[in-house]
Design an enzyme around this catalytic site. Structure first.
Site, PDB file in Angstrom:
ATOM      1  CB  CYS A  54       1.520  -1.216  -9.940  1.00 48.50           C
ATOM      2  SG  CYS A  54       3.110  -0.859  -9.437  1.00 48.50           S
ATOM      3  CB  THR A 121       5.667  -3.099  -2.971  1.00 52.33           C
ATOM      4  OG1 THR A 121       6.610  -4.246  -2.940  1.00 52.33           O
ATOM      5  CG2 THR A 121       6.081  -1.930  -1.882  1.00 52.33           C
ATOM      6  CB  VAL A 122       2.187  -5.040  -6.775  1.00 51.66           C
ATOM      7  CG1 VAL A 122       1.166  -5.821  -5.954  1.00 51.66           C
ATOM      8  CG2 VAL A 122       1.729  -3.681  -7.266  1.00 51.66           C
ATOM      9  CE1 TYR A 185       4.043   7.097  -8.448  1.00 51.07           C
ATOM     10  CE2 TYR A 185       5.758   6.735  -9.831  1.00 51.07           C
ATOM     11  CZ  TYR A 185       4.549   6.354  -9.448  1.00 51.07           C
ATOM     12  OH  TYR A 185       3.781   5.554  -9.746  1.00 51.07           O
TER      13      TYR A 185
END
Length: 334
Positions: A54, A121-122, A185
């Protein structure tokens, strides 16, 4: 990096009609020296949970390593893939984090807020005694590492967030986030040709702007590495491996943009950057998890990553990577 419910994309935000929009509603609790939010800075109390795949979590691993916070903040590493529910600790023996004793990061979110409705999330920082997530506000996490955790910085830690540069850096970081970090994204998850074309044009306009900025100076803010470089690096290091093809960001590969390619190699070869990169986990995450973009889940063998250690020539621009500080010396632990 988010995981959301069925109405969201697998990349953790949502497509409203045509344009991809990232959900930026994070748990904004902070860990501070004065403990104003109920969580004071305290060595050994908190665990940073990341995934090496990530880019948002990658920032926190780099900053933690550069500042030497390993003894103050432990780290837990999730595997590169996940399902619709949560990141998992499948890399650990028995599939559970050895400190938190949980198999899914979701469990720590539920400890904080039962039935937590948003993305799991991370990076996330977990309060070890309670097992509950304190924060997942990734932009603030790294800034607080630089400011609130100073008493636990290693000797020779660089100043990644100098007061005299903060105003300018805020503007630089904003454009990097909007047009580059999130811009890839917006290309990859665009819901229409028009939305994709707009995202593509904005992304490469920003990369051209960065090229101009970096043509005459070694780092984004001048002569030494700052938070801004960390934020840009985590996107650049993934560009050719996933964003160029998987997200259709294909005007140019990073290797075809000479200034940015040299700049990225310079950082990659700096302790704390390249030694925290795992290209195989990065590729596995994007190509396996994004079934809507890659239904076969086939992970490409390329690109060749040997060029990352080739000479970059950026030393000719002068500067010192760590300013008046020094490079980390301890082995990387994540």
């Amino acid at each position: 990096m988010d995981i959301q419910g069925s109405e969201f994309s697998t990349k953790g935000s949502y497509v409203t009609g045509k344009e991809y929009t990232r959900d930026t509603h994070y748990i904004e609790t902070r860990i501070t020296r004065d403990g104003a939010d109920g969580y004071p800075v305290e060595a050994g109390r908190y665990r940073l949970v990341v995934a090496r795949a990530c880019p948002w979590a990658h920032r926190s691993t780099i900053v933690r390593r550069l500042l030497g916070l390993e003894d103050a903040i432990s780290i837990g590493v999730c595997g590169p893939t996940h399902d619709a529910r949560s990141w998992t600790f499948d890399l650990d023996p028995g599939g559970a984090d050895p400190v938190l004793g949980i198999e899914r990061l979701q469990e720590a979110y539920f400890k904080r807020t039962p039935g937590y409705p948003r993305g799991v999330t991370v990076p996330a920082i977990v309060d070890v005694p309670s097992g509950a997530v304190v924060t997942n506000n990734f932009p603030q996490i790294t800034l607080d590492f630089s400011t609130e955790w100073k008493q636990f910085h290693r000797h020779g830690a660089p100043d990644l967030y100098p007061e005299e540069l903060r105003e300018e850096m805020t503007a630089v970081n904003k454009r990097i986030f909007t047009e580059v970090n999130n811009g890839v994204y917006r290309c990859g998850f665009a819901g229409s040709q028009e939305a994709y074309d707009d995202a593509y044009d904005r992304l490469f306009a920003a990369l051209d702007w960065l090229t101009e900025r970096l043509a005459g100076q070694r780092y984004l803010m001048g002569e030494f590495i700052t938070e801004a470089d960390v934020r840009l690096f985590t996107t650049l290091v993934r560009f050719d491996a996933v964003y160029h093809g998987h997200f259709k960001c294909n005007r140019s590969k990073l290797t075809e943009m000479p200034v940015l390619w040299a700049y990225a190699r310079d950082l990659f070869q700096t302790t704390g950057f390249g030694d925290t990169v795992d290209f195989e986990q990065i590729k596995k995450h994007y190509y396996v998890v994004h079934e809507d973009l890659n239904p076969t889940q086939i992970v490409p063998k390329g690109p060749d990553t040997s060029g990352w250690v080739s000479a970059h020539g950026r030393e000719a621009l002068g500067g010192r990577p760590f300013g008046h500080g020094t490079a980390p010396t301890r082995p990387v632990d994540a």
